[in-house]
Write an enzyme that holds these catalytic residues in place. Structure first.
Site, PDB file in Angstrom:
ATOM      1  N   CYS A 278      -6.218  -3.217   8.417  1.00 38.05           N
ATOM      2  CA  CYS A 278      -5.044  -2.690   8.143  1.00 38.05           C
ATOM      3  C   CYS A 278      -5.624  -1.235   7.725  1.00 38.05           C
ATOM      4  O   CYS A 278      -6.593  -1.226   6.817  1.00 38.05           O
ATOM      5  CB  CYS A 278      -4.426  -3.124   6.638  1.00 38.05           C
ATOM      6  SG  CYS A 278      -3.297  -2.117   5.852  1.00 38.05           S
TER       7      CYS A 278
ATOM      8  N   CYS B 297      -2.557   1.944  13.101  1.00 41.36           N
ATOM      9  CA  CYS B 297      -1.791   0.865  12.279  1.00 41.36           C
ATOM     10  C   CYS B 297      -1.848  -0.128  12.913  1.00 41.36           C
ATOM     11  O   CYS B 297      -1.434  -0.192  14.116  1.00 41.36           O
ATOM     12  CB  CYS B 297      -0.320   1.432  11.778  1.00 41.36           C
ATOM     13  SG  CYS B 297       0.604   0.387  11.009  1.00 41.36           S
TER      14      CYS B 297
ATOM     15  N   THR C 135      -3.996   1.660   6.481  1.00 48.39           N
ATOM     16  CA  THR C 135      -3.573   1.984   5.221  1.00 48.39           C
ATOM     17  C   THR C 135      -4.349   1.965   4.236  1.00 48.39           C
ATOM     18  O   THR C 135      -4.771   2.530   3.205  1.00 48.39           O
ATOM     19  CB  THR C 135      -2.059   1.901   4.968  1.00 48.39           C
ATOM     20  OG1 THR C 135      -1.347   2.487   6.313  1.00 48.39           O
ATOM     21  CG2 THR C 135      -1.809   2.772   3.806  1.00 48.39           C
TER      22      THR C 135
ATOM     23  N   ARG D  61       0.822  -1.201  -0.015  1.00 47.54           N
ATOM     24  CA  ARG D  61       0.054   0.045  -0.051  1.00 47.54           C
ATOM     25  C   ARG D  61       0.808   1.141   0.063  1.00 47.54           C
ATOM     26  O   ARG D  61       0.510   2.213  -0.598  1.00 47.54           O
ATOM     27  CB  ARG D  61      -0.962   0.096   1.281  1.00 47.54           C
ATOM     28  CG  ARG D  61      -2.081  -0.765   1.280  1.00 47.54           C
ATOM     29  CD  ARG D  61      -1.876  -2.127   1.169  1.00 47.54           C
ATOM     30  NE  ARG D  61      -1.133  -2.696   2.379  1.00 47.54           N
ATOM     31  CZ  ARG D  61      -0.335  -3.913   2.624  1.00 47.54           C
ATOM     32  NH1 ARG D  61      -0.221  -4.815   1.554  1.00 47.54           N
ATOM     33  NH2 ARG D  61       0.169  -4.119   3.600  1.00 47.54           N
TER      34      ARG D  61
ATOM     35  N   LYS E  75       7.300  -5.830  10.698  1.00 47.28           N
ATOM     36  CA  LYS E  75       6.400  -6.765   9.496  1.00 47.28           C
ATOM     37  C   LYS E  75       7.476  -7.856   9.215  1.00 47.28           C
ATOM     38  O   LYS E  75       7.298  -8.908   8.735  1.00 47.28           O
ATOM     39  CB  LYS E  75       6.247  -5.929   8.381  1.00 47.28           C
ATOM     40  CG  LYS E  75       4.961  -5.224   8.519  1.00 47.28           C
ATOM     41  CD  LYS E  75       4.760  -4.459   6.882  1.00 47.28           C
ATOM     42  CE  LYS E  75       3.393  -3.615   6.950  1.00 47.28           C
ATOM     43  NZ  LYS E  75       2.225  -4.202   6.910  1.00 47.28           N
TER      44      LYS E  75
ATOM     45  N   THR F 179       1.030   5.014   9.260  1.00 45.95           N
ATOM     46  CA  THR F 179       2.376   5.159   8.311  1.00 45.95           C
ATOM     47  C   THR F 179       2.124   6.612   7.482  1.00 45.95           C
ATOM     48  O   THR F 179       1.040   7.166   7.564  1.00 45.95           O
ATOM     49  CB  THR F 179       1.777   4.180   7.228  1.00 45.95           C
ATOM     50  OG1 THR F 179       0.523   4.311   6.362  1.00 45.95           O
ATOM     51  CG2 THR F 179       1.778   2.561   7.843  1.00 45.95           C
TER      52      THR F 179
END
Lengths: 243, 243
Positions: free
Chosen positions: B83, B197, B85, B49, B166, B127
């Site tokens: 998620c 996030c 974003t 993304r 991640k 983010t």
């Protein structure tokens, strides 16, 4: 080449969560996009396998077939099921889809033979229903391995412990009970123990018993990652597993 | 009445696992069959993304739309996405299906207003892409709440920490870095912090910061269980959330 994994889960949910967590650990990648794709149908509303096979409830066959069809439609390239007992309905699942179904039972038998090559007697920690359905007995028999099963009291104790785990109890008492069940099988001459129920590894580890413990969950995790990564040819529809 | 939950996940997988574990905990039931049904598409192969929204990669819109269609076809009654974003692509998802999509952003904004009624300034850990897309800013603005965002150095640090999480690193250094980012927003006058996030709660807890911390994951867990149990009316397709 990677394949999308379809997971028939929720039987129970904690075992499915355990499987998911272990697949992530086993397929850890630096870049998020290099992880595996898993389609998980966590469906605890499938009729109770143990009730059904003892004539006390509806068959889970149609529900499992429906889940398999949904996973195939959503893009699964092959299917796995995180529940040993429900493999009594493997034929219903395979009849419903075109994609291969990876048998947890067959994979665990092969993993046991690889891990303990000389094994003549294998102890089986499984539900009464799984024991009575003969799933592991039939799969081990061609390899000259006999099964050592819990006695009547042990079977009843296993089911009692199982439903405590399914209700969320993984405390010390439950762990001690499961360990005692494993030790009894080892005392009776088992060269190895199969945790033939996906709830067992939630409360029993290799260090708890004096003989090798084969976790059907761990076997399925390892093989799922191999199949998904294209590192092993998928079994054909006859449920045969390449050795 | 229970509804089947469709989960757009894998963005990343650890956040999806965290969500799954928390939903199981929040919907714990004595009998396995009383647990919720979740269909989870853990698809880490969705294009990044952050790369896409900054013009450095393919749009994840078509992949997300395809996942939504698959989940609907497999039986999902409503959809959630683990998620923040990726909510920049909510329109692509909603255009692809008929079932309601529950916005993590809208739910988190409402939960923040409920948790900290007098909040005038809310700090946002998110983010760079989520910040630039204005997802939270637009949702908070009608309520007279202004956002406090990390400065340029803080944004860069957040992205660096995010990719470490991640990649599986949730160690002490990562935790300290995330905590420092949160403290800086509190120092700048935030009455509350939004963990906007789904990787943030993997390394930051309420006890780590001096103001209320609203975890978008926890909010989504709580609301998902309510919607699935039929305890709250589902949002209409305009993405409005009943307050």
């Amino acid at each position: 080449m990677t394949r999308t994994v379809g997971v028939l889960g929720g039987l129970g949910p904690d075992a499915t969560l355990d499987f998911f967590a272990k697949v992530l650990r086993a397929s850890r990648a630096e870049r998020e996009q290099d992880h595996l794709r898993l389609l998980i149908d966590n469906n605890p509303q499938v009729p109770d396998r143990n009730a059904a096979l003892t004539g006390r409830g509806a068959s889970p066959g149609p529900a499992l077939a429906g889940m398999a069809r949904g996973l195939e439609a959503a893009g699964a390239d092959f299917l796995v099921m995180v529940c040993n007992t429900a493999h009594a309905y493997q034929a219903d699942i395979e009849a419903a889809v075109r994609v291969p179904f990876v048998s947890l039972i067959d994979e665990t038998v092969h993993a046991t033979l690889r891990a303990v090559p000389g094994a003549r007697a294998v102890g089986l920690l499984a539900t009464t229903t799984c024991l009575d359905a003969g799933l592991y007995q039939r799969a081990f028999a061609p390899h000259g391995v006999r099964m050592i099963e819990p006695d009547a009291a042990g079977r009843a104790r296993f089911m009692e412990v199982l439903y405590r785990i399914k209700a969320g109890d993984t405390g010390a008492a439950v762990r001690a009970d499961m360990r005692a069940l494993g030790l009894a099988l080892a005392d009776a001459g088992a060269d190895a123990l199969v945790a033939g129920c996906t709830e067992v590894p939630l409360v029993l580890g290799a260090a708890d018993v004096p003989v090798p413990l084969i976790s059907s969950t761990d076997v399925l995790v390892e093989r799922t990652v191999q199949y998904a990564r294209g590192l092993a040819p998928l079994p054909t529809r006859s449920t045969e597993v390449p050795s």
